[in-house]
Design an enzyme around this catalytic site. Sequence first.
Site, PDB file in Angstrom:
ATOM      1  N   LEU A 144       0.861  -1.187   0.000  1.00 46.38           N
ATOM      2  CA  LEU A 144       0.000   0.000   0.000  1.00 46.38           C
ATOM      3  C   LEU A 144       0.897   1.236   0.000  1.00 46.38           C
ATOM      4  CD1 LEU A 144      -3.248   0.718   1.796  1.00 46.38           C
ATOM      5  CD2 LEU A 144      -1.336   2.213   2.332  1.00 46.38           C
ATOM      6  N   ILE A 145       0.646   2.142  -0.938  1.00 47.71           N
ATOM      7  CA  ILE A 145       1.510   3.323  -1.088  1.00 47.71           C
ATOM      8  C   ILE A 145       0.677   4.588  -0.930  1.00 47.71           C
ATOM      9  CG2 ILE A 145       3.140   4.514  -2.617  1.00 47.71           C
ATOM     10  CD1 ILE A 145       3.491   1.877  -4.172  1.00 47.71           C
ATOM     11  N   GLY A 203       0.265   8.767  -1.497  1.00 48.22           N
ATOM     12  CA  GLY A 203       0.758   9.799  -2.412  1.00 48.22           C
ATOM     13  C   GLY A 203       1.228   9.230  -3.741  1.00 48.22           C
ATOM     14  N   SER A 213      -0.133   9.630  -6.744  1.00 47.97           N
ATOM     15  CA  SER A 213      -0.596  10.330  -7.962  1.00 47.97           C
ATOM     16  C   SER A 213       0.563  10.722  -8.866  1.00 47.97           C
ATOM     17  CB  SER A 213      -1.402  11.572  -7.576  1.00 47.97           C
ATOM     18  OG  SER A 213      -0.622  12.425  -6.763  1.00 47.97           O
ATOM     19  N   TYR A 255      10.529  21.695   6.978  1.00 47.81           N
ATOM     20  CA  TYR A 255      10.552  20.424   6.235  1.00 47.81           C
ATOM     21  C   TYR A 255      11.498  19.451   6.949  1.00 47.81           C
ATOM     22  CZ  TYR A 255      11.222  17.108   2.369  1.00 47.81           C
ATOM     23  OH  TYR A 255      11.298  15.964   1.608  1.00 47.81           O
ATOM     24  N   SER A 270      14.089  11.687   4.051  1.00 51.74           N
ATOM     25  CA  SER A 270      14.863  12.548   3.151  1.00 51.74           C
ATOM     26  C   SER A 270      16.260  12.674   3.752  1.00 51.74           C
ATOM     27  CB  SER A 270      14.195  13.929   3.104  1.00 51.74           C
ATOM     28  OG  SER A 270      15.018  14.862   2.445  1.00 51.74           O
TER      29      SER A 270
HETATM   30  N1  LIG Z   1      11.971  14.532  -4.856  1.00 52.71           N
HETATM   31  C1  LIG Z   1      12.884  14.695  -3.940  1.00 52.71           C
HETATM   32  O1  LIG Z   1      13.960  15.249  -4.197  1.00 52.71           O
HETATM   33  C2  LIG Z   1      12.655  14.156  -2.553  1.00 52.71           C
HETATM   34  C3  LIG Z   1      13.781  13.980  -1.730  1.00 52.71           C
HETATM   35  C4  LIG Z   1      13.599  13.461  -0.460  1.00 52.71           C
HETATM   36  C5  LIG Z   1      12.332  13.099  -0.030  1.00 52.71           C
HETATM   37  N2  LIG Z   1      11.260  13.290  -0.843  1.00 52.71           N
HETATM   38  C6  LIG Z   1       9.946  12.880  -0.326  1.00 52.71           C
HETATM   39  O2  LIG Z   1       9.334  11.989  -1.244  1.00 52.71           O
HETATM   40  C7  LIG Z   1       7.925  11.991  -1.030  1.00 52.71           C
HETATM   41  C8  LIG Z   1       7.232  12.071  -2.395  1.00 52.71           C
HETATM   42  O3  LIG Z   1       7.551  13.317  -2.993  1.00 52.71           O
HETATM   43  P1  LIG Z   1       7.850  13.469  -4.550  1.00 52.71           P
HETATM   44  O4  LIG Z   1       9.222  13.971  -4.676  1.00 52.71           O
HETATM   45  O5  LIG Z   1       7.445  12.272  -5.271  1.00 52.71           O
HETATM   46  O6  LIG Z   1       6.907  14.725  -4.914  1.00 52.71           O
HETATM   47  P2  LIG Z   1       5.429  14.793  -5.512  1.00 52.71           P
HETATM   48  O7  LIG Z   1       5.389  14.296  -6.902  1.00 52.71           O
HETATM   49  O8  LIG Z   1       4.978  16.208  -5.254  1.00 52.71           O
HETATM   50  O9  LIG Z   1       4.600  13.770  -4.631  1.00 52.71           O
HETATM   51  C9  LIG Z   1       4.021  14.081  -3.416  1.00 52.71           C
HETATM   52  C10 LIG Z   1       2.819  13.195  -3.266  1.00 52.71           C
HETATM   53  O10 LIG Z   1       2.277  13.391  -1.941  1.00 52.71           O
HETATM   54  C11 LIG Z   1       0.890  13.526  -2.103  1.00 52.71           C
HETATM   55  N3  LIG Z   1       0.238  14.192  -0.977  1.00 52.71           N
HETATM   56  C12 LIG Z   1       0.473  15.417  -0.469  1.00 52.71           C
HETATM   57  N4  LIG Z   1      -0.377  15.649   0.546  1.00 52.71           N
HETATM   58  C13 LIG Z   1      -1.140  14.542   0.685  1.00 52.71           C
HETATM   59  C14 LIG Z   1      -2.192  14.156   1.542  1.00 52.71           C
HETATM   60  N5  LIG Z   1      -2.664  14.983   2.493  1.00 52.71           N
HETATM   61  N6  LIG Z   1      -2.731  12.916   1.404  1.00 52.71           N
HETATM   62  C15 LIG Z   1      -2.284  12.071   0.459  1.00 52.71           C
HETATM   63  N7  LIG Z   1      -1.309  12.378  -0.408  1.00 52.71           N
HETATM   64  C16 LIG Z   1      -0.751  13.606  -0.292  1.00 52.71           C
HETATM   65  C17 LIG Z   1       0.700  14.277  -3.400  1.00 52.71           C
HETATM   66  O11 LIG Z   1      -0.636  14.106  -3.817  1.00 52.71           O
HETATM   67  P3  LIG Z   1      -1.541  15.200  -4.573  1.00 52.71           P
HETATM   68  O12 LIG Z   1      -1.374  14.870  -6.034  1.00 52.71           O
HETATM   69  O13 LIG Z   1      -2.936  14.942  -4.102  1.00 52.71           O
HETATM   70  O14 LIG Z   1      -1.037  16.558  -4.205  1.00 52.71           O
HETATM   71  C18 LIG Z   1       1.707  13.552  -4.251  1.00 52.71           C
HETATM   72  O15 LIG Z   1       1.167  12.340  -4.743  1.00 52.71           O
HETATM   73  C19 LIG Z   1       7.636  13.167  -0.100  1.00 52.71           C
HETATM   74  O16 LIG Z   1       7.432  12.684   1.205  1.00 52.71           O
HETATM   75  C20 LIG Z   1       8.913  13.994  -0.165  1.00 52.71           C
HETATM   76  O17 LIG Z   1       9.128  14.728   1.013  1.00 52.71           O
HETATM   77  C21 LIG Z   1      11.385  13.811  -2.099  1.00 52.71           C
END
Ligand SMILES: NC(=O)c1ccc[n+]([C@@H]2O[C@H](COP(=O)([O-])OP(=O)(O)OC[C@H]3O[C@@H](n4cnc5c(N)ncnc54)[C@H](OP(=O)(O)O)[C@@H]3O)[C@@H](O)[C@H]2O)c1
Length: 298
Positions: free
Chosen positions: A8-9, A11, A13, A158, A145
Amino acid sequence: MNSKQVVLITGSSTGFGRLFTETLARKGHTVFATMRDPGGRNAKNAAEIRTLAEKDSLRIHVLEMDVTDDASVERAVDAAIAKAGHIDVAINNAGYYLSGLEEAVTTEQAQRLMDTNFMGSVRVNRAVLTHMRRQGSGVLMHISSGAGRVVVPSAGFYCASKFALEALAEAYSYELAAQGIESVIVEPGQYETPVFGNTVMAADQARTDTYGAAKEFPARVNGALSSTAGHAQEVADAVRRIIETPAGEKQLRYFVGPQDFGLNEINALAKRVQTSVLEAFGLAADTKFLEGKAVSSV
Ligand SMILES: NC(=O)c1ccc[n+]([C@@H]2O[C@H](COP(=O)([O-])OP(=O)(O)OC[C@H]3O[C@@H](n4cnc5c(N)ncnc54)[C@H](OP(=O)(O)O)[C@@H]3O)[C@@H](O)[C@H]2O)c1
């Protein structure tokens, strides 16, 4: 445990969650790809995932879940259990980045961030643990992170949300070891996903304006992060390898990043210090998860 797992994952989308979904399903795992509002704002993303699943015969089920809503989390977990009978792995991935000088972050913005990045995992873990305990196995995975281990100016809230997540996930790993349930932490460095476009900026401009040259920290940090970002599939491949690592052989922490910054060193030192702390409290033998496990990147 069956080598094909039910995952189960949160976020799912976009970004990592979407890549985890596809990467794991292509390896034969069953994925419950949860997201907010799959019938509305995420309708296009949900439809793309369903189309892919149908076209390539992948076991992916899209479910609605907002991690800030207890009832929504419970409904999605119940629906996954009703469909698959069990959940082997819960990936706490939903989260977002909040950028700006700390004084310029309003209390409402800070609360909302913690409610998603930290409390979201509290809700999901509480919902799935009842089922994992019954089956005597399971993995709680936390997408933290590098910012869960080091502090970057203009990313303080953050970092705080990810430091909090790390503490929770680590405490879980000690407490659940005896029940056969593992808690693991994945620490991605900077990767190309929609995260930068979805960044929330600190709202109190009047406070920001008092800061002179430090006003530029958010722009400088965000520019550096996005210009050095790696290919996000690396994280999805690491997550797949971790999930496919047999129970009892997983590490507590996995750093995955385009630059190390010394994070593996911090994790190795923290492991040694934690071991002493557990020994000092007479708990070392009860927290077997750490025993004999090296901390390294995957
Ligand atoms: N990319 C990086 O460099 C990086 C590095 C370290 C850690 N991370 C972590 O990786 C994770 C995923 O981020 P990402 O980089 O893949 O960015 P992303 O594409 O913006 O994905 C974030 C996801 O979280 C969802 N989300 C936000 N609020 C939510 C809620 N209340 N309930 C359910 N889903 C929610 C968003 O859904 P919606 O479409 O509904 O907004 C989206 O699917 C995050 O925890 C982020 O902190 C990212």
